[in-house]
Design a protein around this motif. Structure first.
Motif, PDB file in Angstrom:
ATOM      1  N   UNK A  75       0.287  -1.193  -0.165  1.00 40.09           N
ATOM      2  CA  UNK A  75       0.169   0.152   0.455  1.00 40.09           C
ATOM      3  C   UNK A  75       1.125   1.287   0.069  1.00 40.09           C
ATOM      4  N   UNK A  76       2.005   1.512   1.145  1.00 44.89           N
ATOM      5  CA  UNK A  76       2.800   2.763   0.729  1.00 44.89           C
ATOM      6  C   UNK A  76       2.980   3.055  -0.312  1.00 44.89           C
ATOM      7  N   UNK A 100       6.954  -3.273  -5.376  1.00 45.00           N
ATOM      8  CA  UNK A 100       5.578  -3.271  -5.796  1.00 45.00           C
ATOM      9  C   UNK A 100       4.878  -4.805  -6.077  1.00 45.00           C
ATOM     10  N   UNK A 101       5.829  -5.009  -7.184  1.00 45.66           N
ATOM     11  CA  UNK A 101       5.634  -5.697  -8.352  1.00 45.66           C
ATOM     12  C   UNK A 101       6.715  -7.196  -7.245  1.00 45.66           C
ATOM     13  N   UNK A 102       7.278  -6.922  -6.756  1.00 46.39           N
ATOM     14  CA  UNK A 102       8.159  -8.272  -5.531  1.00 46.39           C
ATOM     15  C   UNK A 102       7.100  -8.612  -4.526  1.00 46.39           C
ATOM     16  N   UNK A 112      -2.050 -15.321  -1.660  1.00 43.38           N
ATOM     17  CA  UNK A 112      -2.828 -14.337  -0.768  1.00 43.38           C
ATOM     18  C   UNK A 112      -4.027 -13.467  -1.927  1.00 43.38           C
ATOM     19  N   UNK A 113      -4.261 -12.187  -2.104  1.00 48.92           N
ATOM     20  CA  UNK A 113      -4.073 -11.536  -3.449  1.00 48.92           C
ATOM     21  C   UNK A 113      -3.784 -10.543  -2.829  1.00 48.92           C
ATOM     22  N   UNK A 114      -2.919 -10.089  -2.496  1.00 51.82           N
ATOM     23  CA  UNK A 114      -2.576  -8.233  -2.635  1.00 51.82           C
ATOM     24  C   UNK A 114      -3.208  -7.178  -2.099  1.00 51.82           C
TER      25      UNK A 114
END
Length: 117
Positions: A75-76, A100-102, A112-114
């Protein structure tokens, strides 16, 4: 155990010099010492003082990820990417996009869905 640098910076907290740069510097020093929660506190304070501080968003994402708060880190990074793009800070946006992609891949592999919690 706080370093001399951290002690020096902490003396300025609450003074007229207590701004985003001071809090960013504290967050960075705590992160170097693997004191992730303290880093999160000061980086969040930096962003409270200047929400457009893209470097603080990047370090906050890192501190959250290092502390195991993957969804919060994602989120950050997402917020930081938006800020960086808005400011024209393309390099910071690219770096946070990679991070973020990692994290998205890690969340996907963990089942988990992210989505941010």
């Amino acid at each position: 155990m706080p370093s001399q640098q951290i002690d020096n910076l902490l003396r300025l907290v609450g003074s007229s010099r207590d701004g985003a740069l001071l809090r960013f510097s504290l967050g960075s020093e705590y992160l170097k010492g693997s004191e992730f929660e303290a880093a999160v506190v000061h980086l969040t304070a930096a962003l409270d003082k200047d929400p457009r501080y893209s470097a603080a968003w990047k370090l906050l994402g890192r501190a959250l990820a290092e502390s195991g708060r993957t969804r919060d880190a994602l989120e950050a990074y997402r917020k930081g990417i938006g800020v960086a793009l808005e400011k024209g800070d393309r390099q910071a946006a690219k770096e946070m996009t990679v991070f973020a992609r990692r994290l998205e891949q890690r969340l996907a592999s963990d089942g988990q869905d992210g989505a941010a919690s």
